[in-house]
Design a protein around this motif. Sequence first.
Motif, PDB file in Angstrom:
ATOM      1  N   MET A 282       0.804  -1.219   0.000  1.00 42.97           N
ATOM      2  CA  MET A 282       0.000   0.000   0.000  1.00 42.97           C
ATOM      3  C   MET A 282       0.841   1.275   0.000  1.00 42.97           C
ATOM      4  SD  MET A 282      -3.288  -0.514   2.411  1.00 42.97           S
ATOM      5  CE  MET A 282      -2.276  -0.628   3.885  1.00 42.97           C
ATOM      6  N   VAL A 283       0.223   2.331  -0.508  1.00 46.33           N
ATOM      7  CA  VAL A 283       0.767   3.676  -0.411  1.00 46.33           C
ATOM      8  C   VAL A 283      -0.283   4.557   0.256  1.00 46.33           C
ATOM      9  CG1 VAL A 283       2.193   3.372  -2.459  1.00 46.33           C
ATOM     10  CG2 VAL A 283      -0.080   4.373  -2.692  1.00 46.33           C
ATOM     11  N   PHE A 284       0.093   5.811   0.536  1.00 46.48           N
ATOM     12  CA  PHE A 284      -0.906   6.750   1.049  1.00 46.48           C
ATOM     13  C   PHE A 284      -0.977   7.978   0.145  1.00 46.48           C
ATOM     14  CE2 PHE A 284       2.957   7.155   3.799  1.00 46.48           C
ATOM     15  CZ  PHE A 284       3.409   8.398   3.367  1.00 46.48           C
ATOM     16  N   THR A 285      -2.158   8.532   0.041  1.00 42.03           N
ATOM     17  CA  THR A 285      -2.357   9.768  -0.710  1.00 42.03           C
ATOM     18  C   THR A 285      -2.209  10.957   0.227  1.00 42.03           C
ATOM     19  OG1 THR A 285      -4.747   9.810  -0.320  1.00 42.03           O
ATOM     20  CG2 THR A 285      -3.976   8.630  -2.267  1.00 42.03           C
ATOM     21  N   THR A 286      -1.739  12.062  -0.317  1.00 38.91           N
ATOM     22  CA  THR A 286      -1.655  13.317   0.443  1.00 38.91           C
ATOM     23  C   THR A 286      -2.019  14.441  -0.523  1.00 38.91           C
ATOM     24  OG1 THR A 286       0.732  13.328  -0.014  1.00 38.91           O
ATOM     25  CG2 THR A 286       0.037  12.581   2.161  1.00 38.91           C
ATOM     26  N   ARG A 287      -3.183  15.055  -0.304  1.00 35.67           N
ATOM     27  CA  ARG A 287      -3.690  16.083  -1.199  1.00 35.67           C
ATOM     28  C   ARG A 287      -3.814  17.422  -0.479  1.00 35.67           C
ATOM     29  NH1 ARG A 287      -5.379  13.799  -5.922  1.00 35.67           N
ATOM     30  NH2 ARG A 287      -5.599  11.528  -5.891  1.00 35.67           N
ATOM     31  N   ASP A 288      -3.744  18.489  -1.276  1.00 37.53           N
ATOM     32  CA  ASP A 288      -3.850  19.835  -0.734  1.00 37.53           C
ATOM     33  C   ASP A 288      -5.317  20.264  -0.657  1.00 37.53           C
ATOM     34  OD1 ASP A 288      -4.690  20.620  -3.288  1.00 37.53           O
ATOM     35  OD2 ASP A 288      -2.781  21.582  -3.797  1.00 37.53           O
ATOM     36  N   PRO A 289      -5.620  21.476  -0.169  1.00 37.76           N
ATOM     37  CA  PRO A 289      -7.030  21.882  -0.036  1.00 37.76           C
ATOM     38  C   PRO A 289      -7.821  21.842  -1.328  1.00 37.76           C
ATOM     39  CG  PRO A 289      -5.628  23.333   1.259  1.00 37.76           C
ATOM     40  CD  PRO A 289      -4.709  22.460   0.449  1.00 37.76           C
ATOM     41  N   ASP A 290      -7.130  21.918  -2.485  1.00 39.24           N
ATOM     42  CA  ASP A 290      -7.814  21.847  -3.776  1.00 39.24           C
ATOM     43  C   ASP A 290      -7.923  20.421  -4.306  1.00 39.24           C
ATOM     44  OD1 ASP A 290      -8.187  24.654  -3.959  1.00 39.24           O
ATOM     45  OD2 ASP A 290      -6.096  24.879  -4.604  1.00 39.24           O
ATOM     46  N   GLY A 291      -7.478  19.458  -3.500  1.00 41.25           N
ATOM     47  CA  GLY A 291      -7.571  18.059  -3.901  1.00 41.25           C
ATOM     48  C   GLY A 291      -6.471  17.585  -4.814  1.00 41.25           C
ATOM     49  N   ARG A 292      -5.407  18.371  -4.956  1.00 41.73           N
ATOM     50  CA  ARG A 292      -4.299  17.984  -5.828  1.00 41.73           C
ATOM     51  C   ARG A 292      -3.212  17.266  -5.033  1.00 41.73           C
ATOM     52  NH1 ARG A 292      -3.617  24.040  -8.008  1.00 41.73           N
ATOM     53  NH2 ARG A 292      -3.337  24.183  -5.744  1.00 41.73           N
ATOM     54  N   PRO A 293      -2.554  16.263  -5.614  1.00 40.98           N
ATOM     55  CA  PRO A 293      -1.423  15.630  -4.927  1.00 40.98           C
ATOM     56  C   PRO A 293      -0.393  16.678  -4.543  1.00 40.98           C
ATOM     57  CG  PRO A 293      -2.058  14.347  -6.848  1.00 40.98           C
ATOM     58  CD  PRO A 293      -2.840  15.628  -6.914  1.00 40.98           C
ATOM     59  N   SER A 294       0.109  16.580  -3.322  1.00 46.31           N
ATOM     60  CA  SER A 294       0.923  17.670  -2.789  1.00 46.31           C
ATOM     61  C   SER A 294       2.171  17.137  -2.093  1.00 46.31           C
ATOM     62  CB  SER A 294       0.098  18.503  -1.801  1.00 46.31           C
ATOM     63  OG  SER A 294       0.909  19.388  -1.064  1.00 46.31           O
ATOM     64  N   GLN A 295       3.337  17.579  -2.549  1.00 49.67           N
ATOM     65  CA  GLN A 295       4.575  17.243  -1.862  1.00 49.67           C
ATOM     66  C   GLN A 295       4.661  17.920  -0.491  1.00 49.67           C
ATOM     67  OE1 GLN A 295       6.250  14.807  -2.852  1.00 49.67           O
ATOM     68  NE2 GLN A 295       7.186  14.994  -4.874  1.00 49.67           N
ATOM     69  N   PRO A 296       4.276  19.192  -0.330  1.00 48.56           N
ATOM     70  CA  PRO A 296       4.308  19.792   1.011  1.00 48.56           C
ATOM     71  C   PRO A 296       3.425  19.053   2.011  1.00 48.56           C
ATOM     72  CG  PRO A 296       4.225  21.513  -0.650  1.00 48.56           C
ATOM     73  CD  PRO A 296       4.013  20.220  -1.372  1.00 48.56           C
ATOM     74  N   PHE A 297       2.222  18.680   1.607  1.00 47.34           N
ATOM     75  CA  PHE A 297       1.348  17.960   2.535  1.00 47.34           C
ATOM     76  C   PHE A 297       1.858  16.544   2.780  1.00 47.34           C
ATOM     77  CE2 PHE A 297      -1.550  21.460   1.997  1.00 47.34           C
ATOM     78  CZ  PHE A 297      -2.273  21.485   3.185  1.00 47.34           C
ATOM     79  N   ARG A 298       2.471  15.941   1.783  1.00 45.09           N
ATOM     80  CA  ARG A 298       3.090  14.626   1.984  1.00 45.09           C
ATOM     81  C   ARG A 298       4.181  14.732   3.044  1.00 45.09           C
ATOM     82  NH1 ARG A 298       4.426   9.677  -0.169  1.00 45.09           N
ATOM     83  NH2 ARG A 298       6.633   9.115  -0.207  1.00 45.09           N
ATOM     84  N   THR A 299       4.977  15.782   2.938  1.00 43.58           N
ATOM     85  CA  THR A 299       6.068  15.969   3.895  1.00 43.58           C
ATOM     86  C   THR A 299       5.523  16.185   5.298  1.00 43.58           C
ATOM     87  OG1 THR A 299       7.244  17.060   2.083  1.00 43.58           O
ATOM     88  CG2 THR A 299       8.228  17.203   4.273  1.00 43.58           C
ATOM     89  N   LEU A 300       4.466  16.966   5.415  1.00 41.41           N
ATOM     90  CA  LEU A 300       3.852  17.201   6.723  1.00 41.41           C
ATOM     91  C   LEU A 300       3.360  15.892   7.332  1.00 41.41           C
ATOM     92  CD1 LEU A 300       2.803  19.152   8.916  1.00 41.41           C
ATOM     93  CD2 LEU A 300       0.691  19.337   7.577  1.00 41.41           C
ATOM     94  N   PHE A 301       2.714  15.073   6.537  1.00 45.81           N
ATOM     95  CA  PHE A 301       2.202  13.798   7.034  1.00 45.81           C
ATOM     96  C   PHE A 301       3.348  12.905   7.506  1.00 45.81           C
ATOM     97  CE2 PHE A 301       0.221   9.512   6.026  1.00 45.81           C
ATOM     98  CZ  PHE A 301      -0.657   9.533   7.109  1.00 45.81           C
TER      99      PHE A 301
END
Length: 448
Positions: A359-378
Amino acid sequence: MDVPGSGRGFERSSALQRRLHELVPGGAHTYARGSDQYPEGMAPILVRGDGCRVWDADGNCFIEYGMGLRSVTLGHGYRPVLDAVHKALADGVNFSRPTGLEVAAAEDFLSLVPGADMVKFAKNGSDATTAAIRLARAVTGRDMVAVCDQPFFSADDWFIGAVEMNSGVPEATRNQTVRFQFNDLDSLRLRFAESGGQIACVVMEAATALAEPEPGFLEGVRALCDAHGSLLVFDEMITGFRWSASGAQTVYGVRPDLSCWGKAMGNGFPISALAGRRELMELGGLNTESPRVFLLSTTHGPETVSLAAFRAVVRAYADGDPVGIMERRGTLLADGVNTAARELGVEEFVAAIGRPSCMVFTTRDPDGRPSQPFRTLFMQELLRRGVLGQSFVISAAHTVADVEHTVAATREALKIYRRALEDGGVDRFLDGRPVAPALRSLASPRQL
């Protein structure tokens, strides 16, 4: 056993990482292991592992996911593998002639893969895939390669020329590789039509963590290869011993001409393999009147330690059910993570997805786009709670308690994630710069 957590900081790891950057280009021997793939200042330098737990230079304990870039399915320090390795080690590692262990390991391997008559062992996945390309070109007399739009197949020019990080690869080599889309037979038909009969082989994974083959797709690829006189090469690096000990080709019932193996076949020990039909593989041997192919010739390919590790892995899969355990634990983890995300109202932004064993995990920004910053935060918030991983790729060593700890850590991380979503970004919550794609053309945005 230590309670997973990272309350001691990362001072020693950070110092060692700085030294690594002075000694090793990129600060790691695999780009996916680079510090730019982790939150800044939170890239643990590991010193030991046991089961699914690892410890870093600062004494922090983590539950690990990804497990050696998917190469460890039975757990770190798995005793039957270590026992086999110790026995082989005592008798010598490398000789000037083949060993009986090579016979036994080859028999073990070929007993697992119904469509293969011969096998050649090596050390890296790239060894095997590049040998497959050379063999396909020799068989067909063609130069071009069609690769599926999947992340990675080789460190060698034939593949790296087709990715963004391709500096140093000749333009002529880049033009010999074309891409097609998974589950899109028309895209492959178009590549065959455009090539003017010059495609030597089709290289692909039969499935990925996120994409199962649609009914008839693999059969269609097989038929197109046959119709155009091209070889079909399955990359079983990830699917082998994670989908099945016999690989994805057995799960889906489509046989390639050649298949390439590695990663979990040694439970972390360095071993890979190229396997295929006798009439193809023998072109690299002595029982042929055709011009010989320099297939694989490696000093360390047949060293005894990794072959012994492989044989112990085969026994573990025969005696137990590692794939079933990974599927069950992965399902439990996905249910827990996705329930937590739903209860916190962030299910559209973070989710555990894919095959339960990978498995992998998704990390999206407030607009629903895949996001490296939000991935890093997670990842940052998971690290703070004793969970290390760029994914949720699990092993048979993960217990129910390990999964429960991960779900609890994820729930707390998601609370921070939700606050960042409400804030419109990660700036107030993320320490340092976001992660960046591993295979990018420039060192920025994580240049030292």
